[in-house]
Design an enzyme around this catalytic site. Structure first.
Site, short mmCIF file in Angstrom:
data_model
loop_
_atom_site.label_atom_id
_atom_site.label_comp_id
_atom_site.label_asym_id
_atom_site.label_seq_id
_atom_site.Cartn_x
_atom_site.Cartn_y
_atom_site.Cartn_z
N HIS A 186 -5.03 -5.77 -1.60
CA HIS A 186 -5.31 -5.30 -0.24
C HIS A 186 -6.18 -6.28 0.55
O HIS A 186 -6.56 -6.01 1.68
CB HIS A 186 -6.02 -3.94 -0.30
N GLU A 212 -1.72 -3.09 -8.10
CA GLU A 212 -2.96 -3.39 -7.37
C GLU A 212 -3.45 -2.10 -6.75
O GLU A 212 -2.72 -1.11 -6.69
CB GLU A 212 -2.72 -4.46 -6.30
N SER A 248 0.84 -1.19 0.00
CA SER A 248 0.00 0.00 0.00
C SER A 248 0.89 1.25 0.00
O SER A 248 1.71 1.43 -0.90
CB SER A 248 -0.96 -0.04 1.19
#
Length: 303
Positions: free
Chosen positions: A277, A207, A112
């Site tokens: 995630h 992603e 992230s």
């Protein structure tokens, strides 16, 4: 040549920090237990895990910087596991001092928002790091989950060999190259900075979570216009969870959006690979050489 930090040995010390968003200490309790009792490591908790902050962040920028810097500089700490991502690495990355870290590199683990640190390490110093589950994953998935276990295997130096199901948009082919990538928003955010990712001749993985579909389109075009998609060896599209649409529909789902943007290129592409995630999040060593093989029936990614 990529510099790979030393793999961990039983009894090695892992530091846990939160360089971005706040995380309560109790949410890392299971992770700490597993690292110590099940995996055989020692754990040092940074000041930013469960600190006194009352804001979104785990501390002030100065506090977060000092905590991460201390773990990076301490020769006893052999790996740094981020408690969570969120937002905030952009406040720190240009102020970090990598002098000691370059002499004694160690594994930095996270995803992230931590993508920005991965890209900075790779593009400036060619030091590998781990895009992998963080402390919270030990609660959500359980440490016996294959994805959390992939983190343990990566830290121990075991070579990865991952498989994924075929997807109707996959483009068959084979590529052998260094693997780079991470969160799409952070990859786009890094363009034009010292953390900009080098992608030419590499296998890129992406992603994201919680974005509007039009913003995925915009960020993919940002990568394309910046030349980040043109000369790839291969492309891995991971999970895009909790996508949002506008009141008037954008008109395409997230994978169709991406496919339309990259369809002119002839390298292998796979969709819905387990990097995301969600709990489907394999540990990937940024900068390490991997072989990507996409066929009509399956996908294989191995070191």
């Amino acid at each position: 040549m990529i510099t790979t930090p030393p793999y961990l040995q039983p009894g090695d010390l892992i530091g846990i920090v939160c360089p971005a968003g706040y995380m309560a200490k109790e949410k890392a309790a299971e992770c700490i237990r597993v690292l110590e009792e099940e995996w055989g490591y020692r754990v040092r908790i940074g000041k930013t895990l469960g600190g006194a902050s009352e804001t979104y962040f785990s501390g002030t920028a100065e506090e977060r910087l000092a905590d991460l810097q201390e773990m990076m500089d301490d020769p006893e700490v052999k790996a740094i596991l981020c408690g969570r991502g969120g937002y905030g690495m952009t406040h720190l990355v240009d102020q970090l001092n990598f002098k000691k870290f370059r002499k004694q590199p160690k594994w930095i683990v996270g995803y992230s928002d931590i993508t920005l640190l991965h890209t900075h390490l790779y593009s400036n110093y060619y030091i590998s790091s781990l895009h992998a589950p963080m402390a919270g994953a030990f609660n959500e998935a359980g440490y016996v989950n294959r994805y959390v276990q992939s983190l343990r295997q990566a830290l121990e130096g075991k070579w990865a060999r991952y498989h994924a199901e075929a997807h109707e948009l996959n483009r068959p082919g084979e590529a052998v190259a260094e693997l780079v990538g991470g969160n799409l928003a952070l990859l786009a955010h890094g363009i034009g900075t010292d953390s900009e990712l080098k992608t030419r001749g590499r296998i890129l993985f992406i992603e994201d979570i919680g974005e509007y579909l039009y913003n995925i389109d915009r960020m993919m075009y940002q990568l394309k216009r910046a030349g980040k998609l043109k000369n790839l060896a291969g492309l891995i599209i991971g999970g895009f969870s909790d996508m949002k649409d506008t009141e008037r529909p954008f008109g395409a789902d997230v994978y169709t959006i991406i496919d339309n943007i990259v369809k002119e290129y002839d390298y292998p592409v796979c969709y819905d690979f387990p990097v995301s995630h969600t709990e489907r999040n394999y540990a990937l060593k940024v900068g390490v050489g991997y072989k990507l093989k996409v066929t009509k029936s399956k996908v294989m990614l191995e070191e």
